[in-house]
Design a protein around this motif. Structure first.
Motif, short mmCIF file in Angstrom:
data_model
loop_
_atom_site.label_atom_id
_atom_site.label_comp_id
_atom_site.label_asym_id
_atom_site.label_seq_id
_atom_site.Cartn_x
_atom_site.Cartn_y
_atom_site.Cartn_z
N CYS A 1 0.96 -1.28 -0.08
CA CYS A 1 -0.08 -0.09 -0.03
C CYS A 1 0.91 1.25 0.14
O CYS A 1 1.98 1.26 0.46
CB CYS A 1 -0.80 0.03 1.27
SG CYS A 1 -2.21 -1.28 1.45
N GLY A 2 0.25 2.52 -0.50
CA GLY A 2 0.96 3.44 -0.54
C GLY A 2 2.16 3.78 -1.57
O GLY A 2 1.93 2.91 -2.60
N TYR A 3 2.80 4.75 -1.42
CA TYR A 3 3.99 5.16 -2.31
C TYR A 3 5.37 4.45 -1.87
O TYR A 3 5.64 5.06 -0.75
CB TYR A 3 3.93 6.40 -2.78
CG TYR A 3 2.65 6.83 -3.66
CD1 TYR A 3 2.93 6.59 -4.94
CD2 TYR A 3 1.64 7.33 -2.79
CE1 TYR A 3 1.68 6.89 -5.58
CE2 TYR A 3 0.53 7.63 -3.55
CZ TYR A 3 0.52 7.31 -5.04
OH TYR A 3 -0.62 7.95 -5.89
N THR A 4 5.87 3.73 -2.28
CA THR A 4 7.23 3.38 -2.14
C THR A 4 8.38 3.71 -3.19
O THR A 4 8.14 3.25 -4.33
CB THR A 4 7.54 1.69 -1.89
OG1 THR A 4 6.94 1.33 -0.56
CG2 THR A 4 9.08 1.45 -1.39
N PHE A 5 9.59 4.45 -2.81
CA PHE A 5 10.40 4.99 -3.66
C PHE A 5 11.72 4.19 -3.59
O PHE A 5 12.26 4.06 -2.39
CB PHE A 5 10.55 6.34 -3.58
CG PHE A 5 9.50 7.45 -4.00
CD1 PHE A 5 9.40 7.67 -5.24
CD2 PHE A 5 8.53 7.48 -3.06
CE1 PHE A 5 8.29 8.63 -5.72
CE2 PHE A 5 7.45 8.10 -3.40
CZ PHE A 5 7.21 8.89 -4.52
N VAL A 6 12.22 3.48 -4.52
CA VAL A 6 13.46 2.78 -4.54
C VAL A 6 14.58 3.69 -5.27
O VAL A 6 14.28 3.77 -6.34
CB VAL A 6 13.34 1.28 -4.87
CG1 VAL A 6 14.65 0.54 -4.52
CG2 VAL A 6 12.33 0.80 -3.88
N VAL A 7 15.56 4.01 -4.70
CA VAL A 7 16.43 4.74 -5.49
C VAL A 7 18.21 4.21 -5.14
O VAL A 7 18.53 4.05 -4.22
CB VAL A 7 16.59 6.27 -4.87
CG1 VAL A 7 17.45 7.26 -5.46
CG2 VAL A 7 14.87 6.83 -4.86
N GLY A 8 18.94 4.17 -6.30
CA GLY A 8 20.12 3.71 -6.19
C GLY A 8 20.45 2.31 -5.51
O GLY A 8 21.31 2.62 -4.85
N SER A 9 19.63 1.52 -5.50
CA SER A 9 19.84 0.29 -4.87
C SER A 9 20.19 -0.83 -5.93
O SER A 9 19.94 -0.72 -6.95
CB SER A 9 18.69 -0.10 -4.16
OG SER A 9 18.35 1.07 -3.23
N ILE A 10 20.63 -2.06 -5.42
CA ILE A 10 21.13 -3.15 -6.13
C ILE A 10 20.51 -4.46 -5.48
O ILE A 10 20.25 -4.78 -4.33
CB ILE A 10 22.69 -3.33 -5.94
CG1 ILE A 10 23.59 -2.05 -6.43
CG2 ILE A 10 23.13 -4.57 -6.55
CD1 ILE A 10 24.97 -2.24 -6.10
N PHE A 11 19.86 -5.10 -6.52
CA PHE A 11 19.24 -6.52 -6.47
C PHE A 11 20.12 -7.44 -7.17
O PHE A 11 20.13 -7.48 -8.36
CB PHE A 11 17.84 -6.17 -6.88
CG PHE A 11 16.88 -5.46 -5.98
CD1 PHE A 11 17.04 -3.96 -6.44
CD2 PHE A 11 16.00 -5.64 -5.14
CE1 PHE A 11 16.33 -3.11 -5.60
CE2 PHE A 11 15.40 -4.87 -4.43
CZ PHE A 11 15.22 -3.56 -4.74
N LYS A 12 20.42 -8.47 -6.38
CA LYS A 12 21.30 -9.53 -6.94
C LYS A 12 20.86 -10.93 -6.58
O LYS A 12 20.72 -11.11 -5.07
CB LYS A 12 22.64 -9.41 -6.93
CG LYS A 12 23.42 -8.12 -7.38
CD LYS A 12 24.78 -8.13 -7.38
CE LYS A 12 25.41 -7.84 -5.87
NZ LYS A 12 26.73 -7.65 -6.02
N GLY A 13 20.37 -11.84 -7.50
CA GLY A 13 20.15 -13.14 -7.21
C GLY A 13 18.93 -13.44 -6.04
O GLY A 13 19.08 -14.57 -5.54
N ASN A 14 18.02 -12.50 -6.01
CA ASN A 14 16.85 -12.83 -5.20
C ASN A 14 15.94 -13.68 -5.95
O ASN A 14 15.89 -13.60 -7.24
CB ASN A 14 16.04 -11.15 -5.08
CG ASN A 14 17.00 -10.39 -4.15
OD1 ASN A 14 17.27 -10.66 -3.01
ND2 ASN A 14 17.64 -9.50 -4.83
#
Length: 199
Positions: free
Chosen positions: A151-164
């Protein structure tokens, strides 16, 4: 008044209710603290409601929420303007929000590492039910989904996602992360690895 904890270790504490090591309805600051192998029903290491608690430079390892969300931390309510900074979450487990569960609370996540956290349903690292922001953080080998943003607004900035196992539940993650329905993700996000994909 604000309770302050510096360089404190919380290890192998167990609660039959929320917050294995910390149950807070007030204001608290935890800096350079270590939480290891704690367990509680919601918030294996720490549970917060009504006010705010913040964590800076802390480590959460192998904490477990036995029946609810937030293997390491569960934020039930309140506005945590400082949130969680410069902290490491590894090997934490819960039904949802393997590391952090944000029920109706806001707690910005900044410069954190989430590795090998596990949720039995969704949000291997974080499950959020309120407006929030995530910046400068790394998500590696979390299961089941790195993020579940409900719910709501989530802001993801300058992050790294690996192997999830799956990067974002309920979010369109193709070449770029796009806005969809109630969710917003800034395109300054790096996705890496074949296991990072939408359901």
């Amino acid at each position: 008044n604000v309770s302050t904890f510096n360089n404190v270790t919380f290890s192998k504490n167990t609660a039959g209710t929320h917050g294995g090591a910390v149950y807070s309805t007030g204001f608290g600051q935890f800096k350079n603290c270590t939480f290891t192998e704690n367990s509680g029903t919601y918030g294996g290491a720490a549970y917060s409601r009504d006010r705010w608690i913040t964590f800076d430079g802390s480590t959460f390892n192998s904490n477990y929420a036995t029946s609810g969300g937030g293997g390491a931390i569960a934020f039930q309510s309140g506005n945590n303007t400082q949130g969680v900074k410069n902290s490491v979450f590894s090997g934490n487990t819960a039904s949802g929000g393997g590391a952090i569960m944000l029920y109706t609370a806001a707690a910005p996540i900044e410069n954190c590492l989430f590795i090998n956290n596990y949720a039995q349903s969704t949000g291997g690292a974080i499950q959020a039910g309120a407006d929030n922001s995530i910046s400068g953080s790394t998500f590696t080998d979390n299961v089941w989904t790195a993020l579940n943003l409900e719910c709501g607004y989530t802001f993801v900035v300058g992050s790294i996602f690996k192997g999830n196992n799956v990067v974002c539940n309920n979010i369109c993650c193709n070449i770029f992360c796009m806005q969809i329905y109630y969710y917003r993700i800034n395109c300054n996000v790096w996705f890496h690895g074949a296991n990072n994909h939408d359901r």
